[in-house]
Scaffold this active site. Structure first.
Site, PDB file in Angstrom:
ATOM      1  N   CYS A  62       0.948  -1.406   0.002  1.00  0.00           N
ATOM      2  CA  CYS A  62       0.098   0.220   0.244  1.00  0.00           C
ATOM      3  C   CYS A  62       1.129   1.433  -0.158  1.00  0.00           C
ATOM      4  CB  CYS A  62      -1.366   0.100   1.356  1.00  0.00           C
ATOM      5  SG  CYS A  62      -2.282   1.283   1.248  1.00  0.00           S
TER       6      CYS A  62
ATOM      7  N   CYS B  29      -0.744   4.149   1.536  1.00  0.00           N
ATOM      8  CA  CYS B  29      -0.738   4.267   3.641  1.00  0.00           C
ATOM      9  C   CYS B  29       1.232   4.561   4.441  1.00  0.00           C
ATOM     10  CB  CYS B  29      -0.519   2.250   3.924  1.00  0.00           C
ATOM     11  SG  CYS B  29      -2.155   1.796   3.089  1.00  0.00           S
ATOM     12  N   ASP B  30       2.191   3.866   3.355  1.00  0.00           N
ATOM     13  CA  ASP B  30       3.684   3.769   3.655  1.00  0.00           C
ATOM     14  C   ASP B  30       4.532   4.514   2.766  1.00  0.00           C
ATOM     15  OD1 ASP B  30       2.968   1.894   5.579  1.00  0.00           O
ATOM     16  OD2 ASP B  30       2.783   0.299   4.032  1.00  0.00           O
TER      17      ASP B  30
END
Ligand code: NDP
Length: 311
Positions: free
Chosen positions: A134, A137-138
């Site tokens: 992701c 997300c990261d």
């Protein structure tokens, strides 16, 4: 033990739309949110293709609004996970992770799909230490670093483009000699100077002492011209598609060869009467939020009709 007319499993656009429709129809329903409340859209950036938001909308905000809309109409939303479900008896019986049991006359499965991995041991070894599925997300952790994105579809292109604003360089590792992504996405990637596409390339492994420091790659895998080489990277992002979340069903519903729930074609009915499927878990083809919301509506109407016919 709780009883309900309709158990909705999953809290993406399909689940919330089903919840909105059943609640408005006066059907007592319970939505169990699942492992990732809000579903896949909570892991994306701005959504520009969901009608009604001319300036786009953040994925988390869109899902939060759907949740609020369902709850505002009187829906019951339960933060828990369905561990297993017995579809051989009526009412159906679902066992939740928190220990509760729900008896349901109908079930709408809207559990979506999860990111796929290549199956390399190193993916597990470096999980949370440079391997991610992701980018939104990261990606933040890779500012001014070098990353690689695996895959050549729309997701991979979108993630690579997103990462290109954070990282100093983004490799795309593409196993074929072309991208599968839409023309618009391909254009976007090709127009981004710090994205380099490595075609005909597969990942063999990852290396690094304290987290990912590089990837072992092979060009022209399986041919007589294999070329092994390494790239130095700090982050390795998977974007190679998704697996439908059906394990908890324990094989009680017919699936297609890709693991997606089979529906009867014209409705959302599954192979078990009274069980309906909506969203990505039953959609190998479109996999869009708006399409998922549409099938959530259809599943709710199908459940309503089933309940009316079956007393
Ligand atoms: P896709 O299935 O479209 O693409 C998967 C990519 O990963 C392909 O390039 C595939 O290669 C590659 N791949 C699969 N398995 C492996 C493997 N084991 N090793 C290396 N590469 C692998 O998945 P997406 O998640 O990209 O997209 C899913 C759906 O969602 C599509 O319909 C897409 O159009 C849609 N989507 C739309 C978006 C938008 O409109 N904004 C954004 C994101 C997704 P190969 O081509 O060789 O099979």
């Amino acid at each position: 033990m709780t009883t309900t007319r309709c158990l909705i499993i999953g809290s993406g656009p399909a689940g919330y739309t089903a919840s909105i429709y059943t609640t408005r129809a006066g059907i007592n329903s319970i939505l169990v949110e699942g492992l990732q409340p809000g579903g896949q859209l909570t892991q994306t950036t701005t959504i520009e293709n969901f009608p009604g938001f001319p300036d786009g909308i953040d994925g988390n905000e869109l899902m939060d609004r759907m949740r609020q809309q369902a709850i505002g109409l009187g829906a019951t939303v339960k933060p828990d996970i369905v561990k297993s479900i017995d579809l051989s008896r009526r009412p159906f019986v679902a066992l939740l992770d928190g220990g509760d049991t729900i008896e349901a006359d109908t079930v709408i499965v809207a559990t979506g799909a999860s990111a796929k991995y290549l199956g390399l041991e190193d993916e597990k070894r470096y999980a949370g230490m440079g391997v991610s599925a992701c980018a939104t997300c990261d990606g933040f952790f890779y500012r001014k670093k070098v990353v690689a994105v695996v895959g050549g579809g729309d997701t991979a292109c979108e993630e690579a483009h997103y990462l290109s604003h954070l990282a100093s360089k983004v490799y795309m590792i593409v196993r074929k000699d072309y991208l599968r992504a839409s023309a618009a996405m391909q254009q976007r990637v090709n127009d981004t100077p710090n994205i380099e596409i490595l075609y005909n390339t597969n990942t063999v492994g990852l290396f690094g002492d304290n987290g990912v420091q590089g990837a072992h790659l092979v060009r022209f895998k399986g041919t007589g011209q294999e070329q092994f080489f390494d790239i130095d990277i700090d982050g390795f992002f998977l974007a190679i598609g998704h697996k439908p979340n059906t394990d908890f069903l324990g094989g009680q519903i017919d699936l297609d060869e890709g693991g997606y729930i089979k529906t009867d074609g014209t409705t959302t009915a599954t192979s078990v009467p009274g069980v309906f499927a909506a969203g990505d878990v039953a959609d190998p083809r479109y996999r869009q939020a708006i399409a998922a919301a549409g099938t959530g509506c259809r599943a709710a109407l199908d459940a309503e009709k089933f309940l009316a016919a079956n007393g």
